[in-house]
Design a protein around this motif. Structure first.
Motif, PDB file in Angstrom:
ATOM      1  N   SER A  79     -12.234  33.097 -10.965  1.00 31.02           N
ATOM      2  CA  SER A  79     -13.359  32.284 -10.490  1.00 31.02           C
ATOM      3  C   SER A  79     -12.860  31.080  -9.689  1.00 31.02           C
ATOM      4  CB  SER A  79     -14.190  31.794 -11.680  1.00 31.02           C
ATOM      5  OG  SER A  79     -14.697  32.871 -12.439  1.00 31.02           O
ATOM      6  N   SER A  80     -11.785  30.455 -10.179  1.00 32.74           N
ATOM      7  CA  SER A  80     -11.243  29.264  -9.519  1.00 32.74           C
ATOM      8  C   SER A  80     -10.713  29.581  -8.128  1.00 32.74           C
ATOM      9  CB  SER A  80     -10.126  28.661 -10.373  1.00 32.74           C
ATOM     10  OG  SER A  80     -10.606  28.294 -11.652  1.00 32.74           O
ATOM     11  N   PHE A  81      -9.966  30.681  -8.003  1.00 34.39           N
ATOM     12  CA  PHE A  81      -9.379  30.998  -6.698  1.00 34.39           C
ATOM     13  C   PHE A  81     -10.423  31.510  -5.715  1.00 34.39           C
ATOM     14  CE2 PHE A  81      -5.392  31.153  -9.245  1.00 34.39           C
ATOM     15  CZ  PHE A  81      -4.726  30.162  -8.536  1.00 34.39           C
ATOM     16  N   MET A  82     -11.464  32.168  -6.211  1.00 39.79           N
ATOM     17  CA  MET A  82     -12.557  32.544  -5.309  1.00 39.79           C
ATOM     18  C   MET A  82     -13.251  31.294  -4.776  1.00 39.79           C
ATOM     19  SD  MET A  82     -14.343  35.973  -6.910  1.00 39.79           S
ATOM     20  CE  MET A  82     -14.552  35.358  -8.592  1.00 39.79           C
ATOM     21  N   LEU A  83     -13.464  30.307  -5.641  1.00 40.76           N
ATOM     22  CA  LEU A  83     -14.071  29.054  -5.189  1.00 40.76           C
ATOM     23  C   LEU A  83     -13.186  28.332  -4.177  1.00 40.76           C
ATOM     24  CD1 LEU A  83     -15.748  27.376  -8.302  1.00 40.76           C
ATOM     25  CD2 LEU A  83     -16.846  27.995  -6.139  1.00 40.76           C
ATOM     26  N   PHE A 141     -20.778  23.659  -5.444  1.00 41.29           N
ATOM     27  CA  PHE A 141     -20.477  23.478  -6.865  1.00 41.29           C
ATOM     28  C   PHE A 141     -21.755  23.300  -7.689  1.00 41.29           C
ATOM     29  CE2 PHE A 141     -16.182  22.776  -5.334  1.00 41.29           C
ATOM     30  CZ  PHE A 141     -15.404  23.296  -6.365  1.00 41.29           C
ATOM     31  N   LYS A 142     -22.727  22.581  -7.142  1.00 36.43           N
ATOM     32  CA  LYS A 142     -23.996  22.426  -7.860  1.00 36.43           C
ATOM     33  C   LYS A 142     -24.710  23.772  -7.989  1.00 36.43           C
ATOM     34  CE  LYS A 142     -24.786  17.664  -6.273  1.00 36.43           C
ATOM     35  NZ  LYS A 142     -25.605  16.800  -5.383  1.00 36.43           N
ATOM     36  N   LEU A 143     -24.668  24.577  -6.928  1.00 38.25           N
ATOM     37  CA  LEU A 143     -25.329  25.876  -6.942  1.00 38.25           C
ATOM     38  C   LEU A 143     -24.696  26.807  -7.968  1.00 38.25           C
ATOM     39  CD1 LEU A 143     -27.379  27.833  -5.663  1.00 38.25           C
ATOM     40  CD2 LEU A 143     -25.635  28.408  -3.957  1.00 38.25           C
ATOM     41  N   ILE A 156     -21.243  35.213 -10.518  1.00 43.19           N
ATOM     42  CA  ILE A 156     -21.982  34.365  -9.582  1.00 43.19           C
ATOM     43  C   ILE A 156     -21.050  33.829  -8.503  1.00 43.19           C
ATOM     44  CG2 ILE A 156     -23.058  32.076  -9.414  1.00 43.19           C
ATOM     45  CD1 ILE A 156     -24.520  32.797 -12.041  1.00 43.19           C
ATOM     46  N   THR A 157     -19.874  33.383  -8.900  1.00 42.00           N
ATOM     47  CA  THR A 157     -18.895  32.911  -7.918  1.00 42.00           C
ATOM     48  C   THR A 157     -18.503  34.028  -6.975  1.00 42.00           C
ATOM     49  OG1 THR A 157     -18.015  31.326  -9.527  1.00 42.00           O
ATOM     50  CG2 THR A 157     -16.632  31.835  -7.629  1.00 42.00           C
ATOM     51  N   SER A 158     -18.336  35.232  -7.506  1.00 41.95           N
ATOM     52  CA  SER A 158     -17.966  36.379  -6.693  1.00 41.95           C
ATOM     53  C   SER A 158     -19.022  36.681  -5.641  1.00 41.95           C
ATOM     54  CB  SER A 158     -17.751  37.606  -7.587  1.00 41.95           C
ATOM     55  OG  SER A 158     -17.459  38.752  -6.816  1.00 41.95           O
ATOM     56  N   VAL A 159     -20.296  36.581  -6.015  1.00 41.69           N
ATOM     57  CA  VAL A 159     -21.376  36.899  -5.080  1.00 41.69           C
ATOM     58  C   VAL A 159     -21.589  35.771  -4.079  1.00 41.69           C
ATOM     59  CG1 VAL A 159     -23.857  37.322  -4.893  1.00 41.69           C
ATOM     60  CG2 VAL A 159     -22.523  38.509  -6.630  1.00 41.69           C
ATOM     61  N   PHE A 209     -27.507  35.890   0.120  1.00 43.00           N
ATOM     62  CA  PHE A 209     -27.934  35.275   1.374  1.00 43.00           C
ATOM     63  C   PHE A 209     -27.202  33.965   1.638  1.00 43.00           C
ATOM     64  CE2 PHE A 209     -31.849  37.909   1.384  1.00 43.00           C
ATOM     65  CZ  PHE A 209     -31.853  38.257   2.725  1.00 43.00           C
ATOM     66  N   SER A 210     -26.973  33.187   0.600  1.00 44.46           N
ATOM     67  CA  SER A 210     -26.497  31.813   0.805  1.00 44.46           C
ATOM     68  C   SER A 210     -25.072  31.754   1.324  1.00 44.46           C
ATOM     69  CB  SER A 210     -26.622  31.018  -0.496  1.00 44.46           C
ATOM     70  OG  SER A 210     -25.724  31.507  -1.475  1.00 44.46           O
ATOM     71  N   GLY A 211     -24.154  32.488   0.690  1.00 44.66           N
ATOM     72  CA  GLY A 211     -22.748  32.358   1.070  1.00 44.66           C
ATOM     73  C   GLY A 211     -22.197  31.013   0.634  1.00 44.66           C
ATOM     74  N   ALA A 212     -20.960  30.739   1.000  1.00 43.56           N
ATOM     75  CA  ALA A 212     -20.315  29.480   0.617  1.00 43.56           C
ATOM     76  C   ALA A 212     -20.262  28.545   1.830  1.00 43.56           C
ATOM     77  CB  ALA A 212     -18.927  29.752   0.029  1.00 43.56           C
ATOM     78  N   CYS A 213     -19.091  27.978   2.123  1.00 47.23           N
ATOM     79  CA  CYS A 213     -18.967  26.938   3.152  1.00 47.23           C
ATOM     80  C   CYS A 213     -18.491  27.503   4.482  1.00 47.23           C
ATOM     81  CB  CYS A 213     -17.994  25.861   2.681  1.00 47.23           C
ATOM     82  SG  CYS A 213     -18.454  25.059   1.134  1.00 47.23           S
ATOM     83  N   SER A 214     -18.915  26.867   5.542  1.00 46.06           N
ATOM     84  CA  SER A 214     -18.386  27.187   6.859  1.00 46.06           C
ATOM     85  C   SER A 214     -16.925  26.754   6.926  1.00 46.06           C
ATOM     86  CB  SER A 214     -19.178  26.442   7.936  1.00 46.06           C
ATOM     87  OG  SER A 214     -18.626  26.674   9.208  1.00 46.06           O
ATOM     88  N   GLY A 215     -16.102  27.548   7.624  1.00 42.66           N
ATOM     89  CA  GLY A 215     -14.678  27.233   7.692  1.00 42.66           C
ATOM     90  C   GLY A 215     -13.901  27.748   6.498  1.00 42.66           C
ATOM     91  N   SER A 216     -14.561  28.567   5.667  1.00 37.23           N
ATOM     92  CA  SER A 216     -13.897  29.202   4.535  1.00 37.23           C
ATOM     93  C   SER A 216     -13.708  30.683   4.847  1.00 37.23           C
ATOM     94  CB  SER A 216     -14.742  29.042   3.268  1.00 37.23           C
ATOM     95  OG  SER A 216     -15.912  29.839   3.354  1.00 37.23           O
TER      96      SER A 216
END
Length: 483
Positions: free
Chosen positions: A241-245, A275-277, A309-312, A339-346
C-alpha cells in the motif's frame, strides 16, 4: 521530415533503451529455456534495428521542436514500445497469439495491468520479469510526459503544471535533461527501496524485484494468478500500500523537496486530497464490512480495505481479495475511485485529482458570481493563478473521457460481451486500472476469454487513456495534417 528530426532523435534513444533492457533481461534469463532466450535476443535486435533507422533519418543539426511533430511522435513512440514489447511474449510464451501478446504489452507499457495470461505461478520467469520491466518503463515514461510533454502540448489542463522543464524549444534543452535525470534517479532509488523492503519482509528475490517494479509504476502485474493475495502477510500488504501511494504522488515534487530540503510534497493540494480520500474510503469500507456481518477483525478488514482502495485509486490493479464480493456500497465506491485516479505527474492513470479540484473551483466561482454578479473571484490552485484556458481544457478532457467511455462500452457489447463486462472493461482500460467487475474480468478473473476484437478495442482504449485522449485524438483531425 525536417520538422520531425528532433522527435526521431527521441525515438532513437527510446528504442536503444528498450533493446538494452531486453538485453539485461537476457542476462537474467534461465538459460536452460532456449525459447525464452531466443525470443529476447531476437526482439532486442529488432529494437536496435529500429533505433538505427531512426538515427539515420534524424541525422543533421537539431532544430526547433514544434507541437505538431510532438503530437505525432508521442503517439508513434508509445505505439513502437507496445509493438516491440509484444515480441518477446509472442516468440517466447507457449501458444500465445500475437493479439494476446499485443494486449499484454499494451497493458504493460500503459501500466494498466489487465492480463490475459493464466498460470503465472509456473510461467516463464524471464518473460514474467519482462512484463514487470515494461510496466516500470511505462511508469517513468508517463511521468516524463506529464512533466515535460503534456504541458507543452496544452493537453487536458496540464498547462497548470508547466515549468521550465516543459520548454521544448530545442531538443538539447539542458533543463529538460536535468529534470528528467533527477526524476529517473528518484524513481530508481524508490524502486531499490521497495526491493529491499519486500525482500526483508519475506518475499523471494524474484518476487521482490517484480513487485517493486510494478508497485512504483502503479502497474499491478504480479507473479501469480492470485496477484498480491499470494502473500499472507499483513506487513507485506501494508508495504505494498505504501509503495503504491508513493508511485501515485507527483515525482517532480520529490525532486523539488529534495533540492530545497523542504516538504513541498506535503503542501500540495493533490497530495493532501489523495491521502484524505484513501483514509476516508478505507475507514468507510472497513466499517461497512464489519456492520454487514464480516467475522474478521477490525485490523484485518482495515488492512485489506486500505490495500485494495489504494490499488484502485492509484490505478495499480493489485488485489488481495475479490472486492467485488464486498457488497453494492463497496462496488460503487470502487467505481468512483477508478474515475478519480491519483496525482498528476505520478505513474498512476485515471482522471487525476487536480481536475476534480478545478471543477470544484469552477463551481465555487459560479455560485459566488450568482450571489455577487459584480464581485471579483480570485481563481487560484496551489497558490498559482488558474487561467481560463486551463479550465476549458480540463472540461474538454472530461467531456472526451465520458464520450469515450460510452462509445467503447457500446463497441464492446457489439463483440458479444454482457453490459457489466463491457462497461467495466471500457472503464478499467480508459482509466488504466487493470481488473474490471463481474465473474469474467473481475479481480478473480482475467481477460483471456474475451474475443480478439474486444482485445484490440481495449488496446486502443488503454493507449487513449494513457496519452490523455487529446494527444492521440488530435491525430485524427483534418487540421492536424495541414502542415
Amino acid at each position: 521530415m525536417t520538422a520531425v528530426k528532433p522527435a526521431l532523435k527521441i525515438a532513437t534513444f527510446i528504442m536503444l533503451i528498450w533493446g538494452c533492457l531486453m538485453g539485461v533481461t537476457v542476462l537474467l534469463a534461465d538459460w536452460s529455456t532456449a525459447q525464452e532466450v531466443r525470443a529476447m535476443v531476437l526482439s532486442a535486435l529488432v529494437c536496435l534495428a529500429v533505433a538505427v533507422a531512426c538515427m539515420l533519418l534524424s541525422r543533421g543539426p537539431s532544430i526547433r521542436m514544434k507541437a505538431k511533430p510532438m503530437f505525432l511522435v508521442t503517439a508513434v513512440n508509445w505505439g513502437l514500445l507496445c509493438l516491440t514489447g509484444a515480441l518477446p511474449l509472442y516468440l517466447g510464451w507457449p501458444e500465445l497469439s500475437f493479439i494476446d501478446a499485443l494486449f499484454e504489452s499494451v497493458s504493460g507499457v500503459t501500466t494498466t495491468g489487465s492480463t490475459i495470461l493464466i498460470g503465472l505461478d509456473d510461467g516463464p520467469r524471464t518473460l514474467i520479469l519482462w512484463r514487470s520491466l515494461m510496466q516500470w518503463v511505462g511508469g517513468i515514461g508517463i511521468i516524463l510526459m506529464a512533466v515535460a510533454v503534456l504541458p507543452f502540448l496544452k493537453v487536458g489542463g496540464m498547462r497548470l503544471f508547466k515549468t521550465e522543464s516543459s520548454e521544448w524549444s530545442n531538443i538539447q534543452n539542458t533543463r529538460v535533461r536535468t529534470v528528467a535525470t533527477q526524476i529517473g534517479v528518484v524513481y530508481i532509488l524508490l524502486t531499490a527501496l521497495a526491493v529491499a523492503v519486500y525482500w526483508a519482509l519475506g518475499m523471494t528475490g524474484f518476487n521482490a524485484l517484480n513487485h517493486a517494479l510494478t508497485s512504483l509504476a502503479t502497474g499491478g502485474y504480479s507473479t501469480s494468478d492470485s496477484s498480491f493475495g499470494q502473500f499472507d502477510s499483513n506487513a507485506l500488504i501494508w508495504a505494498g500500500s505504501s509503495f503504491m501511494l508513493l508511485g501515485g504522488l507527483p515525482f517532480l515534487l520529490y525532486v523539488q523537496s529534495l533540492h530545497d530540503r523542504a516538504w513541498h510534497i506535503a503542501r500540495d493540494a493533490q497530495v493532501q486530497l489523495l491521502f484524505k480520500l484513501v483514509a476516508a474510503a478505507a475507514l468507510a469500507m472497513t466499517v461497512h464490512r464489519l456492520l454487514t456481518g464480516s467475522s474478521e477483525s477490525f485490523f484485518h478488514a482495515l488492512t485489506h480495505a486500505v490495500f485494495n482502495i489504494t490499488s484502485v485509486v492509484t490505478t495499480t490493479g493489485y488485489a488481495t481479495e475479490d472486492y467485488t464480493l464486498w457488497g453494492s456500497f463497496s462496488l460503487m465506491l470502487f467505481v468512483f475511485l477508478m474515475f478519480s485516479g491519483a496525482c498528476s505527474g505520478s505513474t498512476s492513470g485515471g482522471t487525476k485529482l487536480f481536475r476534480f479540484q478545478l471543477l470544484g473551483l469552477l463551481l465555487r466561482e459560479h455560485l459566488f458570481k450568482s450571489l455577487h454578479p459584480s464581485g471579483h473571484f480570485q481563481r487560484t490552485y496551489n497558490h498559482r493563478p488558474v487561467g481560463e484556458g486551463v479550465l476549458v481544457a480540463s472540461l474538454a478532457y472530461l467531456f472526451v473521457m465520458l464520450v469515450s467511455l460510452l462509445l467503447f462500452s457500446i463497441a464492446l457489447t457489439l463483440t458479444g460481451l454482457d453490459a457489466v463486462t463491457a462497461g467495466s472493461a471500457a472503464l478499467t482500460a480508459l482509466m488504466n486500472v487493470g481488473p474490471g467487475f463481474g465473474e469474467v474480468i473481475g479481480p478473480a478473473g482475467n481477460f483471456s476469454t474475451l474475443p480478439d476484437t474486444a482485445k484490440v478495442i481495449l488496446c486502443l482504449a488503454m493507449l487513449l487513456g494513457r496519452l490523455e485522449y487529446m494527444a492521440l485524438l488530435i491525430l485524427f483531425t483534418p487540421a492536424f495534417w495541414r502542415w
